[in-house]
Write a protein that holds these residues in place. Sequence first.
Motif, PDB file in Angstrom:
ATOM      1  N   SER A 160      34.430  32.083 -59.546  1.00 23.78           N
ATOM      2  CA  SER A 160      35.166  30.588 -60.013  1.00 23.78           C
ATOM      3  C   SER A 160      34.456  30.384 -61.321  1.00 23.78           C
ATOM      4  CB  SER A 160      34.910  29.721 -58.961  1.00 23.78           C
ATOM      5  OG  SER A 160      33.420  29.495 -58.758  1.00 23.78           O
ATOM      6  N   GLY A 161      34.874  29.244 -61.653  1.00 23.19           N
ATOM      7  CA  GLY A 161      34.336  28.535 -63.035  1.00 23.19           C
ATOM      8  C   GLY A 161      35.089  29.169 -64.066  1.00 23.19           C
ATOM      9  N   ASP A 162      34.261  29.523 -65.166  1.00 22.55           N
ATOM     10  CA  ASP A 162      34.763  29.941 -66.521  1.00 22.55           C
ATOM     11  C   ASP A 162      35.663  30.997 -66.480  1.00 22.55           C
ATOM     12  OD1 ASP A 162      35.172  30.475 -69.115  1.00 22.55           O
ATOM     13  OD2 ASP A 162      33.328  30.649 -69.786  1.00 22.55           O
ATOM     14  N   LEU A 163      36.924  30.868 -66.796  1.00 19.73           N
ATOM     15  CA  LEU A 163      38.128  31.649 -66.339  1.00 19.73           C
ATOM     16  C   LEU A 163      38.602  32.418 -67.919  1.00 19.73           C
ATOM     17  CD1 LEU A 163      40.208  29.903 -63.748  1.00 19.73           C
ATOM     18  CD2 LEU A 163      38.498  31.722 -63.703  1.00 19.73           C
ATOM     19  N   VAL A 164      37.609  32.006 -68.906  1.00 13.51           N
ATOM     20  CA  VAL A 164      38.030  32.950 -70.129  1.00 13.51           C
ATOM     21  C   VAL A 164      36.946  33.785 -70.509  1.00 13.51           C
ATOM     22  CG1 VAL A 164      38.330  32.463 -72.587  1.00 13.51           C
ATOM     23  CG2 VAL A 164      39.363  30.923 -70.933  1.00 13.51           C
ATOM     24  N   ILE A 165      37.203  35.002 -70.777  1.00 15.29           N
ATOM     25  CA  ILE A 165      36.300  36.172 -71.063  1.00 15.29           C
ATOM     26  C   ILE A 165      36.459  36.309 -72.695  1.00 15.29           C
ATOM     27  CG2 ILE A 165      35.642  38.566 -70.837  1.00 15.29           C
ATOM     28  CD1 ILE A 165      36.715  38.441 -68.032  1.00 15.29           C
ATOM     29  N   GLY A 166      35.412  36.322 -73.424  1.00 12.06           N
ATOM     30  CA  GLY A 166      35.739  36.668 -74.629  1.00 12.06           C
ATOM     31  C   GLY A 166      35.272  38.043 -75.245  1.00 12.06           C
ATOM     32  N   ASP A 167      35.840  38.240 -76.476  1.00  3.95           N
ATOM     33  CA  ASP A 167      35.792  39.625 -77.196  1.00  3.95           C
ATOM     34  C   ASP A 167      34.416  39.988 -76.910  1.00  3.95           C
ATOM     35  OD1 ASP A 167      38.421  39.227 -77.869  1.00  3.95           O
ATOM     36  OD2 ASP A 167      38.054  39.080 -79.947  1.00  3.95           O
ATOM     37  N   TYR A 168      34.244  41.414 -76.484  1.00  2.63           N
ATOM     38  CA  TYR A 168      32.870  41.847 -76.310  1.00  2.63           C
ATOM     39  C   TYR A 168      31.888  41.417 -75.295  1.00  2.63           C
ATOM     40  CZ  TYR A 168      34.291  44.075 -80.803  1.00  2.63           C
ATOM     41  OH  TYR A 168      34.893  44.772 -81.928  1.00  2.63           O
ATOM     42  N   ALA A 169      32.471  40.577 -74.357  1.00  2.00           N
ATOM     43  CA  ALA A 169      31.857  39.792 -73.388  1.00  2.00           C
ATOM     44  C   ALA A 169      30.669  40.861 -72.665  1.00  2.00           C
ATOM     45  CB  ALA A 169      32.579  39.314 -72.209  1.00  2.00           C
ATOM     46  N   PHE A 170      31.127  41.976 -72.589  1.00  2.00           N
ATOM     47  CA  PHE A 170      30.019  42.989 -71.764  1.00  2.00           C
ATOM     48  C   PHE A 170      29.560  43.995 -72.598  1.00  2.00           C
ATOM     49  CE2 PHE A 170      32.916  40.888 -68.673  1.00  2.00           C
ATOM     50  CZ  PHE A 170      31.957  40.218 -68.068  1.00  2.00           C
ATOM     51  N   ASN A 171      29.747  43.695 -73.923  1.00  2.00           N
ATOM     52  CA  ASN A 171      29.442  44.667 -74.895  1.00  2.00           C
ATOM     53  C   ASN A 171      27.858  45.195 -74.762  1.00  2.00           C
ATOM     54  OD1 ASN A 171      29.377  46.449 -77.338  1.00  2.00           O
ATOM     55  ND2 ASN A 171      28.432  44.641 -78.157  1.00  2.00           N
ATOM     56  N   ASN A 172      27.511  46.482 -74.790  1.00  2.00           N
ATOM     57  CA  ASN A 172      26.382  47.103 -74.719  1.00  2.00           C
ATOM     58  C   ASN A 172      25.595  46.652 -73.539  1.00  2.00           C
ATOM     59  OD1 ASN A 172      24.335  48.644 -75.598  1.00  2.00           O
ATOM     60  ND2 ASN A 172      23.552  47.425 -77.170  1.00  2.00           N
ATOM     61  N   CYS A 173      26.017  46.830 -72.120  1.00  2.00           N
ATOM     62  CA  CYS A 173      25.477  46.346 -71.116  1.00  2.00           C
ATOM     63  C   CYS A 173      25.320  47.994 -70.221  1.00  2.00           C
ATOM     64  CB  CYS A 173      26.085  45.447 -70.069  1.00  2.00           C
ATOM     65  SG  CYS A 173      26.230  43.795 -70.856  1.00  2.00           S
ATOM     66  N   PRO A 174      24.487  48.817 -70.610  1.00  2.00           N
ATOM     67  CA  PRO A 174      24.442  49.880 -70.339  1.00  2.00           C
ATOM     68  C   PRO A 174      24.225  50.289 -68.877  1.00  2.00           C
ATOM     69  CG  PRO A 174      22.435  49.569 -71.545  1.00  2.00           C
ATOM     70  CD  PRO A 174      23.375  48.393 -71.690  1.00  2.00           C
ATOM     71  N   LYS A 175      23.569  49.377 -67.912  1.00  3.50           N
ATOM     72  CA  LYS A 175      23.308  49.808 -66.658  1.00  3.50           C
ATOM     73  C   LYS A 175      24.383  49.201 -65.725  1.00  3.50           C
ATOM     74  CE  LYS A 175      18.361  50.100 -67.088  1.00  3.50           C
ATOM     75  NZ  LYS A 175      17.184  49.573 -66.604  1.00  3.50           N
ATOM     76  N   LEU A 176      25.452  48.624 -66.473  1.00  5.60           N
ATOM     77  CA  LEU A 176      26.350  47.658 -65.629  1.00  5.60           C
ATOM     78  C   LEU A 176      27.346  48.677 -64.870  1.00  5.60           C
ATOM     79  CD1 LEU A 176      27.864  44.963 -65.046  1.00  5.60           C
ATOM     80  CD2 LEU A 176      29.151  45.221 -66.970  1.00  5.60           C
ATOM     81  N   LYS A 177      27.356  48.560 -63.735  1.00  9.50           N
ATOM     82  CA  LYS A 177      28.062  49.486 -62.733  1.00  9.50           C
ATOM     83  C   LYS A 177      29.414  49.017 -62.128  1.00  9.50           C
ATOM     84  CE  LYS A 177      23.826  51.704 -61.674  1.00  9.50           C
ATOM     85  NZ  LYS A 177      22.906  52.226 -60.477  1.00  9.50           N
ATOM     86  N   SER A 178      29.205  47.437 -61.788  1.00  7.22           N
ATOM     87  CA  SER A 178      30.416  46.987 -61.153  1.00  7.22           C
ATOM     88  C   SER A 178      30.718  45.810 -61.409  1.00  7.22           C
ATOM     89  CB  SER A 178      30.009  46.995 -59.440  1.00  7.22           C
ATOM     90  OG  SER A 178      30.803  46.366 -58.544  1.00  7.22           O
ATOM     91  N   ILE A 179      32.026  45.513 -61.623  1.00  5.45           N
ATOM     92  CA  ILE A 179      32.362  43.856 -62.012  1.00  5.45           C
ATOM     93  C   ILE A 179      33.638  43.626 -61.186  1.00  5.45           C
ATOM     94  CG2 ILE A 179      33.308  42.344 -63.810  1.00  5.45           C
ATOM     95  CD1 ILE A 179      32.224  44.307 -65.816  1.00  5.45           C
ATOM     96  N   LYS A 180      33.163  42.366 -60.652  1.00  5.32           N
ATOM     97  CA  LYS A 180      34.536  41.745 -59.698  1.00  5.32           C
ATOM     98  C   LYS A 180      34.941  40.398 -60.428  1.00  5.32           C
ATOM     99  CE  LYS A 180      36.562  40.324 -55.437  1.00  5.32           C
ATOM    100  NZ  LYS A 180      36.217  40.202 -53.795  1.00  5.32           N
TER     101      LYS A 180
END
Length: 68
Positions: free
Chosen positions: A16-36
Amino acid sequence: MSFECCYGLEELIIDSGDLVIGDYAFNNCPKLKSIKLAKGISEIPRACFFACSSLNELSLPESIVRIG
C-alpha cells in the motif's frame, strides 16, 4: 519511490502507500531477488529493474496497464 543502488536489498513487498514507481526505481540492486507490487500500481516505467541480476520473482498486480 526509489530504491536505486540499495546493494543489500534482497526482497521487497509493497502492499500500500506510494503507488507510483519512478524510472530506474530499482536500478543497480544486485541482490534483489523478489518483488511483490501492490494493487493499484498501473505502470512499470523504463529501466525500472536495470542491473538487477538476481531478480527471479516478480509479482505484478492486475492493475498494470503499461510496461516501459
